[in-house]
Design an enzyme around this catalytic site. Structure first.
Site, PDB file in Angstrom:
ATOM      1  N   ASP A 233      71.490 -39.943  53.988  1.00  0.00           N
ATOM      2  CA  ASP A 233      71.116 -41.063  53.117  1.00  0.00           C
ATOM      3  C   ASP A 233      70.894 -40.606  51.680  1.00  0.00           C
ATOM      4  OD1 ASP A 233      70.407 -43.691  52.498  1.00  0.00           O
ATOM      5  OD2 ASP A 233      69.225 -43.910  54.318  1.00  0.00           O
TER       6      ASP A 233
ATOM      7  N   ASP B 183      73.162 -52.180  54.249  1.00  0.00           N
ATOM      8  CA  ASP B 183      71.938 -52.437  55.017  1.00  0.00           C
ATOM      9  C   ASP B 183      71.897 -53.878  55.501  1.00  0.00           C
ATOM     10  OD1 ASP B 183      70.905 -49.937  54.997  1.00  0.00           O
ATOM     11  OD2 ASP B 183      69.502 -50.268  53.343  1.00  0.00           O
TER      12      ASP B 183
HETATM   13  C1  GLA Z   1      68.323 -46.673  53.854  1.00  0.00           C
HETATM   14  C2  GLA Z   1      69.416 -46.823  54.869  1.00  0.00           C
HETATM   15  C3  GLA Z   1      68.862 -47.484  56.114  1.00  0.00           C
HETATM   16  C4  GLA Z   1      67.747 -46.637  56.677  1.00  0.00           C
HETATM   17  C5  GLA Z   1      66.683 -46.435  55.617  1.00  0.00           C
HETATM   18  C6  GLA Z   1      65.638 -45.460  56.074  1.00  0.00           C
HETATM   19  O1  GLA Z   1      67.902 -47.901  53.369  1.00  0.00           O
HETATM   20  O2  GLA Z   1      70.490 -47.542  54.347  1.00  0.00           O
HETATM   21  O3  GLA Z   1      69.871 -47.673  57.078  1.00  0.00           O
HETATM   22  O4  GLA Z   1      68.252 -45.417  57.121  1.00  0.00           O
HETATM   23  O5  GLA Z   1      67.230 -45.946  54.404  1.00  0.00           O
HETATM   24  O6  GLA Z   1      64.657 -45.246  55.119  1.00  0.00           O
END
Ligand code: GLA
Length: 743
Positions: A457, A523
């Site tokens: 990430d 997301d």
């Molecule tokens: C980001 C990612 C999510 C998740 C969060 C965790 O937003 O896109 O899928 O992994 O971080 O903090």
């Protein structure tokens, strides 16, 4: 020696004709449809026929536009190379002294090279600069170029900008590129190609959810299947530009490169800087443009196989609430519906009980995991699933042991820290000890556990991202260090897959994809949004690289609720996963989910290797696409209702992309879950005897069974040009069809 040659590259229906005559930098004479074989005289004529009469008020020699455009030629658009030695040597005039084609010395009037490479070295002795320019035509017909500049002088040379540009003909009168934001990545925007510059700059230190992605110029009204289109993509995961420039002279071009911050690259003697690749894809229709990118990626040695494991990611199921019993129950439920990979998301390390602390402390949190991750990893493996783990290697919470021990590892301009975003800062991988610390911490986890997959990430943007002790910009070094770290981890752990995630789909570009194996598209898993986001993300990446999950009924990011039909039918055109607390799913949901997972497994070799066809439909309330096997023997179509049409029935749907001369049987898939309100006659189905009203009350599919006349049989030509009557459904549902050749 000065070079005086022309080169023709040809592959997959594309010709690139390069003029490397007179010791000048290579200029593109033609990039577009294949011209067939050309004689040296033909190429000479093509060049001469493009030389413009000198119009009044222009320099007395016709300007010639090189792939690295040069200001000295009278070109008054954006130059390729910008920089200086304290104000000197800012307008170099390069002379090409060596030419290599397919990595061997080349010369003569004309070299023909099929798919291959052209590399020139050029110098300006007065400015003490050397330029190496490499242009390739890939087997899939993508043109890609990159340049390196070397400082030959004793005084430092500050490089401000090195961009490459491809000319496009004036028939290209419309521009289409992508915009977007968190939870709504890759939204198309379109406008006229007017005089001036359409400039897309990115200063986020990652590709960004709003990246231009592919910047296209095409003939008026171009669509998925029609119109001549030229598109460029800058393959870079840091700051970058894409631009479309049209000058008052009528010249127009598409370009891009890295965006360098002030003083970020200062070259000492004999030091070089290399630009990212600028990719160019030409085709008739956006699908053809996309297919060249897809085929290029699919030809990689390390491209993932079509057996992409069905994945569950636990983020939306548990967030930071890591409890072994709950996660074990989730693993059991996942395995029971056919999941093959289990991914533990954020929250397993350091003091990371929420997003305020712990980033950078990559050791398993003993208070939450007294026996380490072993009990979970072991059970996941026993259940026949691979284990995956979340990291955010470039980030640090100020509230972490590592930030307390090494405050100078935080990227900053020198006198202050950047504003926090998501309570975090960026850790500086450009500092060698810091890089080694992160690498060793990750290696230790990978060595201890059986980990097949990393969800990597990168949540915050790089703001004020300077490097200690001077505070000079460090985004370039950070970007290179990211690629190096990915490569080092993979080299030490062969087979390890890495997903590129950045607060959803914020790091999606071809350079990242040359190192990683999957992206997290967004997301936002709301299928209505995903219909659009997946559709446009596929303009660059083939479906197998798109993390595409089935979430819980109510979307966590939009609040909308959707049937499992719509969630699953939207997700199977990608690398399928689940992001849902299955311990709370009811029995019917688990049965239907199992059926979709089964469908995916049965068909993934087609879904994840076929040619993508996106079907243009003037009614924007329907979103139609297909994946067609390369040999045209099978295809899966999806017709999704993404709104409510003002007409009751949309007439016949066109099943395009099949072999016009073969016969196909078309049938709806997963009939028992097909959300049709009234099946059309051609489906050849009858009620299964269950009560229509019970179904209405429960909001379930109507209960149909196939008759002997199930589906229809027609030629590919009839299916594409006449089509089959649309089956009316409720909004926000989708029906999939299988087309199988019968001859
Ligand atoms: C980001 C990612 C999510 C998740 C969060 C965790 O937003 O896109 O899928 O992994 O971080 O903090």
């Amino acid at each position: 020696m000065t070079v005086d040659t022309c080169v023709v590259l040809r592959s997959a229906g594309v010709s690139v004709v390069l003029d490397v005559t007179g010791g000048r930098l290579p200029a593109i004479v033609h990039w577009g449809a294949d011209l067939g074989a050309l004689t040296p005289d033909d190429v000479g004529t093509l060049i001469r026929a493009g030389v413009r009469p000198v119009a009044s008020n222009l320099v007395d020699e016709p300007a010639r536009l090189a792939v690295v455009p040069e200001h000295w030629t009278g070109w008054v658009g954006r130059p390729g190379l910008s920089g200086s030695r304290g104000g000197r040597d800012w307008s170099p005039r390069f002379t090409t002294s060596s030419l290599r084609v397919n990595d061997s010395p080349a010369g003569g009037r004309l070299v023909e090279a099929g798919a291959g490479s052209v590399e020139v070295v050029a110098r300006d002795d007065a400015a003490q600069l050397e330029l190496t320019l490499r242009i390739e035509l890939t087997r899939s017909g993508l043109v890609r170029s990159r340049a390196s500049v070397t400082n030959l002088g004793a005084d430092p040379y500050q490089l401000d900008d090195l961009v490459l540009a491809y000319p496009v003909p004036q028939v290209a009168s419309e521009i289409l590129d992508l915009a977007g934001r968190w939870t709504k990545e890759r939204v198309p925007q379109r406008h006229a190609f007017t005089v001036g510059t359409h400039l897309r700059e990115n200063r986020k230190g990652k590709s960004g959810p709003d990246s231009a992605y592919v910047l296209h110029a095409g003939t008026a009204g171009f669509g998925f299947a029609d119109g001549e289109i030229w598109g460029v993509h800058t393959g870079w995961s840091g700051n970058h530009t894409h631009y479309a420039e049209r000058l008052y002279t009528g010249d127009q071009m598409l370009g891009g490169g890295e965006l360098l911050l002030p003083g970020e690259v200062i070259l000492g003697q004999d030091e070089s800087y290399t630009s990212p690749w600028l990719y160019g894809s030409y085709g008739v229709g956006l699908d053809a443009v996309a297919h060249r990118f897809h085929r290029f990626l699919r030809a990689r040695r390390n491209h993932p196989s079509v057996d992409r494991p069905v994945t569950i990611n636990v983020w939306e199921a548990v967030y930071f609430d890591h409890r072994l019993d709950k996660l074990l129950a989730l693993a059991e439920a996942a395995a029971s519906v056919g999941v093959e990979r289990f991914v533990l998301d954020d929250g397993w390390f350091g003091a990371r009980r929420d997003d305020h602390a712990g980033l950078g402390d990559w050791t398993v949190a003993a208070d939450v995991w007294p026996n380490g991750l072993h009990p979970l990893v072991n059970r996941v493996n026993e259940l026949g699933m691979q284990f995956g783990l979340w990291f955010e290697p470039e980030m640090i919470n100020p509230d972490s042991d590592v930030a307390r021990a090494h405050p100078d590892w935080v990227m900053a301009t020198g006198d202050r820290w950047p504003l926090e975003a998501r309570f975090q800062q960026v850790i500086n991988l450009g500092i060698q000890e810091c890089y080694a610390y992160i690498r060793d911490a990750m290696m230790a986890i990978l060595d201890e556990y059986n980990i097949a997959y990393i969800k990597w990430d990168h949540n915050r943007d790089l703001i004020d991202a300077g490097t200690a002790p001077t505070g000079r910009p460090g985004v370039h070094e950070q970007t290179i260090a990211y690629y190096r770290l990915v490569d080092e981890l993979k080299a030490a752990h062969p087979g390890l897959e890495i997903e590129s995630c950045a607060a959803g789909g914020g790091r999606v570009d071809l350079e990242a994809m040359l190192h990683c194996d999957r992206i997290w598209v967004s997301d936002c898993i709301d299928p209505l949004e995903r219909q659009q986001m997946n559709r446009w993300t596929q303009q660059l990446l083939p479906p197998e690289l798109l993390g595409s999950h089935i979430a819980s009924g109510a979307s966590h990011t939009t609040g909308r609720s959707h049937t499992l039909n719509f969630r699953a039918a939207s997700a199977v055109f990608g690398h399928l996963g689940i992001e849902w607390d299955l311990t709370r799913a009811n029995a019917d949901e688990l049965v239907e989910l199992g059926a979709w997972v089964g469908f995916y497994k049965e068909n993934r070799s087609l879904l994840l290797s076929g040619d993508l066809i996106r079907i243009d439909d003037p009614d924007e309330t329907i979103s139609a696409q297909a994946v067609v096997a390369p040999d045209r023997s099978r295809a899966i179509y999806s017709f999704a209702e993404v709104g409510r049409s003002i007409v009751t029935l949309r007439g016949r749907l066109r099943f395009s992309g099949l072999d016009p001369n073969r016969r196909y049987r078309v049938t709806p898939v997963l009939l028992e879950h097909a959300p049709v309100v009234k099946p059309p006659v051609w489906w050849g189905v009858e009620p299964d005897g269950s009560s229509e009203f019970d179904h209405l009350a429960a909001g379930t599919a109507p209960g149909l069974r196939p008759t002997e006349e199930f589906g229809v049989e027609l030629t590919g030509a009839a299916l594409a040009t006449v089509g089959l009557t649309h089956a009316p459904t409720h909004p926000e549902t989708a029906i999939l069809y299988l087309a199988e050749a019968v001859d």
